[in-house]
Design a protein around this motif. Structure first.
Motif, PDB file in Angstrom:
ATOM      1  N   GLU A 233     -51.566  -8.747 -17.650  1.00  4.89           N
ATOM      2  CA  GLU A 233     -52.942  -8.685 -18.137  1.00  4.89           C
ATOM      3  C   GLU A 233     -53.941  -8.768 -16.987  1.00  4.89           C
ATOM      4  N   LEU A 234     -53.547  -9.459 -15.904  1.00 10.04           N
ATOM      5  CA  LEU A 234     -54.433  -9.626 -14.753  1.00 10.04           C
ATOM      6  C   LEU A 234     -54.221  -8.538 -13.714  1.00 10.04           C
ATOM      7  N   TYR A 235     -53.131  -7.800 -13.843  1.00  6.93           N
ATOM      8  CA  TYR A 235     -52.797  -6.720 -12.909  1.00  6.93           C
ATOM      9  C   TYR A 235     -52.567  -5.426 -13.695  1.00  6.93           C
ATOM     10  N   PRO A 236     -53.560  -4.927 -14.416  1.00  3.42           N
ATOM     11  CA  PRO A 236     -53.341  -3.767 -15.295  1.00  3.42           C
ATOM     12  C   PRO A 236     -52.946  -2.509 -14.519  1.00  3.42           C
ATOM     13  N   GLY A 237     -51.964  -1.802 -15.064  1.00  7.33           N
ATOM     14  CA  GLY A 237     -51.569  -0.534 -14.488  1.00  7.33           C
ATOM     15  C   GLY A 237     -50.737  -0.622 -13.228  1.00  7.33           C
ATOM     16  N   CYS A 238     -50.340  -1.820 -12.801  1.00  4.39           N
ATOM     17  CA  CYS A 238     -49.555  -1.968 -11.574  1.00  4.39           C
ATOM     18  C   CYS A 238     -48.054  -1.894 -11.878  1.00  4.39           C
ATOM     19  N   GLN A 239     -47.274  -1.647 -10.838  1.00  4.63           N
ATOM     20  CA  GLN A 239     -45.817  -1.595 -10.959  1.00  4.63           C
ATOM     21  C   GLN A 239     -45.282  -3.030 -10.934  1.00  4.63           C
ATOM     22  N   CYS A 240     -45.263  -3.663 -12.084  1.00  5.49           N
ATOM     23  CA  CYS A 240     -44.975  -5.092 -12.153  1.00  5.49           C
ATOM     24  C   CYS A 240     -43.541  -5.374 -12.576  1.00  5.49           C
ATOM     25  N   GLU A 241     -43.001  -6.453 -12.018  1.00  5.64           N
ATOM     26  CA  GLU A 241     -41.692  -6.953 -12.414  1.00  5.64           C
ATOM     27  C   GLU A 241     -41.759  -8.465 -12.488  1.00  5.64           C
ATOM     28  N   HIS A 242     -41.289  -9.029 -13.600  1.00  4.96           N
ATOM     29  CA  HIS A 242     -41.233 -10.487 -13.764  1.00  4.96           C
ATOM     30  C   HIS A 242     -39.779 -10.927 -13.662  1.00  4.96           C
ATOM     31  N   ARG A 243     -39.523 -11.878 -12.758  1.00  5.48           N
ATOM     32  CA  ARG A 243     -38.179 -12.433 -12.614  1.00  5.48           C
ATOM     33  C   ARG A 243     -38.222 -13.935 -12.838  1.00  5.48           C
ATOM     34  N   ALA A 244     -37.470 -14.410 -13.811  1.00  7.97           N
ATOM     35  CA  ALA A 244     -37.382 -15.840 -14.110  1.00  7.97           C
ATOM     36  C   ALA A 244     -36.134 -16.393 -13.438  1.00  7.97           C
ATOM     37  N   LEU A 245     -36.307 -17.370 -12.543  1.00  4.98           N
ATOM     38  CA  LEU A 245     -35.205 -17.967 -11.807  1.00  4.98           C
ATOM     39  C   LEU A 245     -34.851 -19.325 -12.407  1.00  4.98           C
ATOM     40  N   THR A 246     -33.572 -19.658 -12.378  1.00  6.14           N
ATOM     41  CA  THR A 246     -33.118 -20.954 -12.871  1.00  6.14           C
ATOM     42  C   THR A 246     -32.582 -21.783 -11.712  1.00  6.14           C
ATOM     43  N   PRO A 247     -32.830 -23.076 -11.686  1.00  7.54           N
ATOM     44  CA  PRO A 247     -32.322 -23.927 -10.605  1.00  7.54           C
ATOM     45  C   PRO A 247     -30.803 -23.853 -10.471  1.00  7.54           C
ATOM     46  N   GLN A 248     -30.117 -23.801 -11.607  1.00  7.82           N
ATOM     47  CA  GLN A 248     -28.661 -23.847 -11.595  1.00  7.82           C
ATOM     48  C   GLN A 248     -28.050 -22.650 -10.862  1.00  7.82           C
ATOM     49  N   ALA A 249     -28.749 -21.508 -10.890  1.00  5.86           N
ATOM     50  CA  ALA A 249     -28.244 -20.311 -10.219  1.00  5.86           C
ATOM     51  C   ALA A 249     -28.181 -20.491  -8.706  1.00  5.86           C
ATOM     52  N   PHE A 250     -28.879 -21.507  -8.199  1.00  2.49           N
ATOM     53  CA  PHE A 250     -28.918 -21.765  -6.757  1.00  2.49           C
ATOM     54  C   PHE A 250     -28.280 -23.113  -6.403  1.00  2.49           C
ATOM     55  N   GLY A 251     -27.559 -23.673  -7.362  1.00  3.46           N
ATOM     56  CA  GLY A 251     -26.897 -24.947  -7.122  1.00  3.46           C
ATOM     57  C   GLY A 251     -27.850 -26.118  -7.089  1.00  3.46           C
ATOM     58  N   LEU A 252     -29.002 -25.978  -7.736  1.00  6.17           N
ATOM     59  CA  LEU A 252     -30.019 -27.027  -7.734  1.00  6.17           C
ATOM     60  C   LEU A 252     -30.146 -27.642  -9.115  1.00  6.17           C
TER      61      LEU A 252
END
Length: 274
Positions: A233-252
């Motif tokens: 909504e704040l970056y209209p028309g841009c080539q956007c990608e959202h990535r959700a990271l989890t602590p467990q995926a990094f051993g945290l």
């Protein structure tokens, strides 16, 4: 190698420039509300020393190393920090890029207004971390109770009495100037706040031709992943990608909103710039 720098703009800003020996890019790292730029020093040094990315970190006007007066006397608001100071830092870096690709990185507040900067066609990459147009109701309980107390009780009382919100009350460890707190509260308690605040300029469509990556942390209670997902909504028309990271995926065990930049969580850092 790092050096202290002074950034000229609407107000002088003090920062630190971490120079890579053989740089492949130059990044500007805009910090979160109430987080001094020294907090990012380990991440910035990692970028320069191991990734070949020179990095500028800095404090917003009248905050941290850029402070020129007591917090109770500051007249700057959150838009001054999140738009005008980020533009000044970006302009400083652009003059020193020497043809290198210029990256914009924003943590929380530092990523909200980047599409509203000028000259965005010169940017090679945008990465925001834990940034999103969050509303009070987005926070999970019981953290939402803490936030409501800040917006509607503790914060207003402190601002009215002292002219600022002391760090021990803000939960950030740093004093928050009154005008910054008032605008911050208005944004976070108003649905669709960019359109509701007449002081926020409209974002041009497709402000960036480069990739725009929105990174969220699954255990972030301050700006949860579903709030980060609204960044389009704040970056209209841009080539956007959202990535959700989890602590467990990094051993945290946990990462959260602020601690993603702590050295103990450096296992996640490569994923931020992947």
């Amino acid at each position: 190698m790092s050096e202290t720098v002074i950034i000229d703009g609407p107000a002088p800003l003090t920062g630190t420039f971490f120079a890579a020996d053989t740089p492949r890019a130059l990044a500007v790292l805009n910090g979160a509300t109430g987080v001094p730029h020294r907090f990012y020093r380990h991440f910035a040094a990692w970028l320069a020393e191991t990734q070949g990315i020179s990095c500028l970190t800095y404090d917003y006007r009248d905050f941290g190393a850029s402070a020129t007066t007591h917090s109770s006397k500051v007249t700057a608001n959150m838009l001054d920090w999140g738009l005008h100071d980020t533009q000044a830092a970006r302009d400083w870096a652009a003059l020193r890029a020497g043809g290198l690709p210029l990256w914009l990185m924003g943590h929380s507040l530092g990523g909200l207004m980047l599409a509203r900067q000028s000259g965005t066609d010169a940017i090679s990459r945008v990465i925001t971390i834990c940034t999103g147009p969050v509303h009070t109701t987005d926070h999970p309980w019981p953290f939402q109770a803490t936030v409501r107390a800040l917006w509607f009780a503790v914060g207003p009382a402190a601002y009215t009495t002292l002219g600022y919100v002391p760090g021990r009350l803000s939960g950030l460890g740093s004093d928050i100037p009154g005008p910054v707190f008032r605008q911050w509260k208005r944004w976070c308690t108003t649905r669709g706040y960019p359109a509701q605040d007449p002081n926020i300029p409209s974002a041009p469509k497709a402000a960036f031709a480069c990739p725009v990556n929105f990174i969220s942390m699954s255990d972030d209670t301050s700006v949860p992943p579903h709030a980060v997902a609204r960044m389009t909504e704040l970056y209209p028309g841009c080539q956007c990608e959202h990535r959700a990271l989890t602590p467990q995926a990094f051993g945290l065990h946990k990462i959260g909103h602020i601690d993603v930049f702590r050295r103990k969580n450096k296992a996640v850092w490569p994923a931020l710039i992947a």
